[in-house]
Design a protein around this motif. Structure first.
Motif, PDB file in Angstrom:
ATOM      1  N   VAL A   7       0.876  -1.169   0.000  1.00  0.00           N
ATOM      2  CA  VAL A   7       0.000   0.000   0.000  1.00  0.00           C
ATOM      3  C   VAL A   7       0.913   1.219   0.000  1.00  0.00           C
ATOM      4  N   SER A   8       0.538   2.245  -0.733  1.00  0.00           N
ATOM      5  CA  SER A   8       1.357   3.446  -0.759  1.00  0.00           C
ATOM      6  C   SER A   8       0.501   4.698  -0.638  1.00  0.00           C
ATOM      7  N   GLY A   9       1.134   5.763  -0.208  1.00  0.00           N
ATOM      8  CA  GLY A   9       0.448   7.043  -0.087  1.00  0.00           C
ATOM      9  C   GLY A   9       1.450   8.176   0.028  1.00  0.00           C
ATOM     10  N   SER A  10       0.987   9.372  -0.208  1.00  0.00           N
ATOM     11  CA  SER A  10       1.838  10.549  -0.109  1.00  0.00           C
ATOM     12  C   SER A  10       1.821  11.082   1.314  1.00  0.00           C
ATOM     13  N   PRO A  11       2.843  11.821   1.693  1.00  0.00           N
ATOM     14  CA  PRO A  11       2.855  12.420   3.037  1.00  0.00           C
ATOM     15  C   PRO A  11       1.591  13.226   3.291  1.00  0.00           C
ATOM     16  N   GLY A  12       1.026  13.036   4.484  1.00  0.00           N
ATOM     17  CA  GLY A  12      -0.184  13.752   4.869  1.00  0.00           C
ATOM     18  C   GLY A  12      -1.468  13.030   4.529  1.00  0.00           C
ATOM     19  N   GLN A  13      -1.391  12.083   3.590  1.00  0.00           N
ATOM     20  CA  GLN A  13      -2.586  11.332   3.228  1.00  0.00           C
ATOM     21  C   GLN A  13      -2.915  10.259   4.263  1.00  0.00           C
ATOM     22  N   SER A  14      -4.071   9.639   4.091  1.00  0.00           N
ATOM     23  CA  SER A  14      -4.461   8.498   4.919  1.00  0.00           C
ATOM     24  C   SER A  14      -4.449   7.247   4.062  1.00  0.00           C
ATOM     25  N   ILE A  15      -4.026   6.150   4.662  1.00  0.00           N
ATOM     26  CA  ILE A  15      -4.084   4.855   3.982  1.00  0.00           C
ATOM     27  C   ILE A  15      -4.735   3.846   4.919  1.00  0.00           C
ATOM     28  N   THR A  16      -5.300   2.805   4.312  1.00  0.00           N
ATOM     29  CA  THR A  16      -5.935   1.746   5.089  1.00  0.00           C
ATOM     30  C   THR A  16      -5.453   0.393   4.594  1.00  0.00           C
ATOM     31  N   ILE A  17      -5.069  -0.463   5.541  1.00  0.00           N
ATOM     32  CA  ILE A  17      -4.613  -1.817   5.241  1.00  0.00           C
ATOM     33  C   ILE A  17      -5.679  -2.785   5.719  1.00  0.00           C
ATOM     34  N   SER A  18      -6.045  -3.726   4.873  1.00  0.00           N
ATOM     35  CA  SER A  18      -7.048  -4.720   5.255  1.00  0.00           C
ATOM     36  C   SER A  18      -6.388  -6.014   5.716  1.00  0.00           C
ATOM     37  N   CYS A  19      -7.127  -6.783   6.491  1.00  0.00           N
ATOM     38  CA  CYS A  19      -6.649  -8.060   7.044  1.00  0.00           C
ATOM     39  C   CYS A  19      -7.859  -8.985   7.112  1.00  0.00           C
ATOM     40  N   THR A  20      -7.912  -9.952   6.203  1.00  0.00           N
ATOM     41  CA  THR A  20      -9.092 -10.805   6.105  1.00  0.00           C
ATOM     42  C   THR A  20      -8.812 -12.190   6.672  1.00  0.00           C
ATOM     43  N   GLY A  21      -9.674 -12.612   7.575  1.00  0.00           N
ATOM     44  CA  GLY A  21      -9.566 -13.933   8.173  1.00  0.00           C
ATOM     45  C   GLY A  21     -10.829 -14.729   7.936  1.00  0.00           C
ATOM     46  N   THR A  22     -11.196 -15.497   8.939  1.00  0.00           N
ATOM     47  CA  THR A  22     -12.372 -16.367   8.825  1.00  0.00           C
ATOM     48  C   THR A  22     -13.197 -16.286  10.105  1.00  0.00           C
ATOM     49  N   SER A  23     -14.248 -17.084  10.148  1.00  0.00           N
ATOM     50  CA  SER A  23     -15.072 -17.149  11.351  1.00  0.00           C
ATOM     51  C   SER A  23     -14.355 -17.881  12.481  1.00  0.00           C
ATOM     52  N   SER A  24     -13.192 -18.448  12.193  1.00  0.00           N
ATOM     53  CA  SER A  24     -12.400 -19.123  13.229  1.00  0.00           C
ATOM     54  C   SER A  24     -11.404 -18.186  13.907  1.00  0.00           C
ATOM     55  N   ASP A  25     -11.311 -16.965  13.419  1.00  0.00           N
ATOM     56  CA  ASP A  25     -10.356 -16.043  14.030  1.00  0.00           C
ATOM     57  C   ASP A  25     -10.930 -14.618  14.058  1.00  0.00           C
ATOM     58  N   VAL A  26     -10.652 -13.820  13.044  1.00  0.00           N
ATOM     59  CA  VAL A  26     -11.063 -12.411  13.027  1.00  0.00           C
ATOM     60  C   VAL A  26     -12.564 -12.258  13.242  1.00  0.00           C
ATOM     61  N   GLY A  27     -13.344 -13.132  12.623  1.00  0.00           N
ATOM     62  CA  GLY A  27     -14.788 -12.984  12.676  1.00  0.00           C
ATOM     63  C   GLY A  27     -15.408 -13.310  14.020  1.00  0.00           C
ATOM     64  N   THR A  28     -14.693 -14.050  14.866  1.00  0.00           N
ATOM     65  CA  THR A  28     -15.259 -14.482  16.148  1.00  0.00           C
ATOM     66  C   THR A  28     -14.819 -13.612  17.309  1.00  0.00           C
ATOM     67  N   TYR A  29     -13.575 -13.168  17.277  1.00  0.00           N
ATOM     68  CA  TYR A  29     -13.032 -12.443  18.425  1.00  0.00           C
ATOM     69  C   TYR A  29     -12.646 -11.014  18.070  1.00  0.00           C
ATOM     70  N   ASN A  30     -12.749 -10.119  19.053  1.00  0.00           N
ATOM     71  CA  ASN A  30     -12.198  -8.769  18.912  1.00  0.00           C
ATOM     72  C   ASN A  30     -10.780  -8.759  19.452  1.00  0.00           C
ATOM     73  N   PHE A  31     -10.002  -9.734  19.006  1.00  0.00           N
ATOM     74  CA  PHE A  31      -8.617  -9.880  19.463  1.00  0.00           C
ATOM     75  C   PHE A  31      -7.677  -9.787  18.263  1.00  0.00           C
ATOM     76  N   VAL A  32      -7.849  -8.720  17.485  1.00  0.00           N
ATOM     77  CA  VAL A  32      -6.982  -8.456  16.345  1.00  0.00           C
ATOM     78  C   VAL A  32      -5.952  -7.416  16.758  1.00  0.00           C
ATOM     79  N   SER A  33      -4.721  -7.656  16.380  1.00  0.00           N
ATOM     80  CA  SER A  33      -3.641  -6.719  16.686  1.00  0.00           C
ATOM     81  C   SER A  33      -2.868  -6.395  15.414  1.00  0.00           C
ATOM     82  N   TRP A  34      -2.135  -5.286  15.474  1.00  0.00           N
ATOM     83  CA  TRP A  34      -1.336  -4.818  14.333  1.00  0.00           C
ATOM     84  C   TRP A  34       0.072  -4.490  14.808  1.00  0.00           C
ATOM     85  N   TYR A  35       1.059  -4.862  13.973  1.00  0.00           N
ATOM     86  CA  TYR A  35       2.461  -4.658  14.294  1.00  0.00           C
ATOM     87  C   TYR A  35       3.142  -3.902  13.159  1.00  0.00           C
TER      88      TYR A  35
END
Lengths: 119, 110
Positions: free
Chosen positions: B10-38
């Protein structure tokens, strides 16, 4: 401040064993679940294992189950990872991290120790 | 234990906003609010930026924010700065009581 220092990495032949250590300071080690996470050179992160604060609950990634063993010695503030039956695909930087919040999310990470499996 | 799915870059210019997606399944992201970012800079250890979908650890800029909808989580970086150029990884707790990471996204500041 929290310090996690991994050691024990090196070059090892396929099929051999190695034990990694993670020395913790600056935190109440016995209060935290602890993780091992690895990263092959130039690639992404792969979660390896977790041990609960008291050592009673342990979970592994399928890729290492039956070959790796996580353990801890709370009297020494040290986490361990025993790596047996090593394969070339186990080559990676191995990081330890403490678990925070409700799901023991990997929080603070050490700087890692490199394990190279090569004939 | 399949890895979570992230865009490679993903790329963007200084000052802009960017969004990164992370898609899982009902066995992880879809079941828990225990998502983290590094965030990981070259040659450095990963650094926790967001945990439990929306929470920032002490010392993390409020330019970093997280959200989730269904099986997909998002990391938004607002007011993009040169020092934000790094790899970003998502992670989730799973129904097997393990953890799983995404493949990583390289953020480039143009």
């Amino acid at each position: 401040q929290v310090q996690l220092v991994e050691s024990g990495g090196g070059v090892v032949q396929p099929g051999r064993s190695l034990r990694l250590s993670c020395a913790a300071s600056g935190l109440m080690f016995s209060d935290f679940g602890m993780h091992w996470v690895r990263q092959p050179p130039g690639k992404g992160l792969e979660w390896v294992a977790i041990i609960s604060y008291d050592g009673k609950n342990i979970y592994y990634a399928d890729s290492v189950k039956g070959r790796f063993t996580i353990s801890r010695d709370n009297s020494k503030n040290t986490l361990y990872l025993q790596l047996n039956s090593l394969r070339t695909e186990d080559t990676a930087i191995y990081y330890c991290a403490n678990g925070i919040a409700a799901a023991a999310t990997p929080g603070y990470w050490g700087q890692g120790t490199l394990v190279t499996v090569s004939a | 234990q399949s890895a979570l799915t992230q865009p490679a870059s993903v790329s963007g210019s200084p000052g802009q906003s960017i969004t990164i997606s992370c898609t899982g399944t009902s066995s992880d992201v879809g079941t828990y609010n225990f998502v983290s970012w590094y965030q990981q800079h070259p040659g450095k250890a990963p650094k926790l930026m967001i945990y439990e979908v929306t929470n920032r650890p002490s010392g993390i800029s409020d330019r970093f924010s997280g959200s989730k909808s269904g099986n997909t989580a998002y990391l938004t970086i607002s007011g993009l700065q040169a020092e934000d150029e790094a790899h970003y990884y998502c992670s989730s707790f799973t129904t097997s009581r393990t953890h799983v990471f995404g493949g990583g996204t390289k953020v480039t500041v143009l």
